[in-house]
Scaffold this motif. Structure first.
Motif, PDB file in Angstrom:
ATOM      1  N   ARG A   1      -4.316  -3.794   1.967  1.00  0.00           N
ATOM      2  CA  ARG A   1      -4.395  -2.609   2.898  1.00  0.00           C
ATOM      3  C   ARG A   1      -4.477  -1.370   2.195  1.00  0.00           C
ATOM      4  NH1 ARG A   1       0.607  -0.902   5.374  1.00  0.00           N
ATOM      5  NH2 ARG A   1       0.132   1.194   5.688  1.00  0.00           N
TER       6      ARG A   1
ATOM      7  N   ASP B   1     -10.232  -8.279   2.054  1.00  0.00           N
ATOM      8  CA  ASP B   1     -10.174  -9.788   1.820  1.00  0.00           C
ATOM      9  C   ASP B   1     -10.339  -9.862   0.378  1.00  0.00           C
ATOM     10  OD1 ASP B   1      -8.659 -10.798   4.078  1.00  0.00           O
ATOM     11  OD2 ASP B   1     -10.573 -10.773   5.088  1.00  0.00           O
TER      12      ASP B   1
ATOM     13  N   VAL C   1      -8.556   0.552   5.973  1.00  0.00           N
ATOM     14  CA  VAL C   1      -9.181  -0.574   5.461  1.00  0.00           C
ATOM     15  C   VAL C   1      -8.469  -1.603   5.221  1.00  0.00           C
ATOM     16  CG1 VAL C   1     -11.314   0.753   5.053  1.00  0.00           C
ATOM     17  CG2 VAL C   1      -9.812  -0.138   3.399  1.00  0.00           C
TER      18      VAL C   1
ATOM     19  N   GLN D   1     -14.170  -9.126   1.335  1.00  0.00           N
ATOM     20  CA  GLN D   1     -14.609  -8.916   2.792  1.00  0.00           C
ATOM     21  C   GLN D   1     -13.858  -7.932   3.511  1.00  0.00           C
ATOM     22  OE1 GLN D   1     -15.268 -12.350   5.448  1.00  0.00           O
ATOM     23  NE2 GLN D   1     -13.765 -11.342   6.624  1.00  0.00           N
ATOM     24  N   THR D   2     -14.384  -6.792   4.036  1.00  0.00           N
ATOM     25  CA  THR D   2     -13.972  -5.501   4.245  1.00  0.00           C
ATOM     26  C   THR D   2     -13.846  -5.390   5.859  1.00  0.00           C
ATOM     27  OG1 THR D   2     -14.160  -4.476   2.222  1.00  0.00           O
ATOM     28  CG2 THR D   2     -13.715  -2.972   3.984  1.00  0.00           C
ATOM     29  N   ARG D   3     -12.706  -4.873   6.462  1.00  0.00           N
ATOM     30  CA  ARG D   3     -12.771  -4.636   7.849  1.00  0.00           C
ATOM     31  C   ARG D   3     -12.183  -3.075   7.842  1.00  0.00           C
ATOM     32  NH1 ARG D   3      -8.973  -9.340   9.307  1.00  0.00           N
ATOM     33  NH2 ARG D   3      -8.749  -9.252   6.899  1.00  0.00           N
ATOM     34  N   ILE D   4     -12.622  -2.288   8.906  1.00  0.00           N
ATOM     35  CA  ILE D   4     -12.197  -0.947   9.150  1.00  0.00           C
ATOM     36  C   ILE D   4     -11.651  -0.808  10.154  1.00  0.00           C
ATOM     37  CG2 ILE D   4     -13.000   1.343   9.443  1.00  0.00           C
ATOM     38  CD1 ILE D   4     -15.359   0.786   7.479  1.00  0.00           C
ATOM     39  N   ALA D   5     -10.343  -0.055  10.266  1.00  0.00           N
ATOM     40  CA  ALA D   5      -9.493  -0.131  11.584  1.00  0.00           C
ATOM     41  C   ALA D   5      -9.937   0.943  12.368  1.00  0.00           C
ATOM     42  CB  ALA D   5      -7.942   0.345  11.365  1.00  0.00           C
TER      43      ALA D   5
END
Length: 141
Positions: free
Chosen positions: A107, A70, A67, A133-137
């Motif tokens: 990360r 931000d 993940v 703010q989260t992004r998942i690979a």
């Protein structure tokens, strides 16, 4: 979940067959205290099982989710204090100071979404994050 619980989780991820005595010795607790901690982690849904099968395509060094988070710090938290607070969190493998609307890009690796939710709550409650703010690979390369 505190730093001792995180150490216990790390030990069990390395070898889920460790005895309570061995776990306690590594984290500075008695056998009974270590057993109680593990049972609480199970009861709280942090430990869901003791078998992990990770293929070579599984993201992260131990499998699970990779993940990118931000982080915008609250006005009371300075950069050095934030870095000191996230240092003991083993899920976080990198913290990059950024320009733009967020202060840091983290990360991290998380075994599942429940653990990710706990990490995000901890960042806000204990580490001085005002907004994330989260992004998942989904995959790499």
């Amino acid at each position: 979940m505190d730093h001792i619980d995180e150490k216990i989780l790390g030990l069990l991820q390395e070898n889920a067959r460790r005895s309570f005595s061995d776990v306690g010795r590594h984290v500075g607790l008695s056998t009974n205290a270590a057993a109680a901690r593990v049972r609480r982690l199970e009861d709280d849904g942090i430990i869901l099982g003791y078998t992990v099968i990770a293929g070579k395509d599984t993201p992260g060094p131990r499998g699970g989710l990779e993940v990118f988070i931000d982080v915008r710090l609250d006005s009371e938290t300075d950069y050095d204090a934030f870095l000191a607070r996230i240092e003991p969190i083993k899920q976080i493998v990198d913290a990059i100071h950024m320009t733009g609307p967020y202060d840091y890009l983290l990360r991290a690796y998380s075994p599942d979404t429940a653990a990710l939710d706990a990490l995000l709550r901890r960042l806000k409650k204990e580490c001085g994050a005002a907004q994330t703010q989260t992004r998942i690979a989904l995959r790499s390369r």
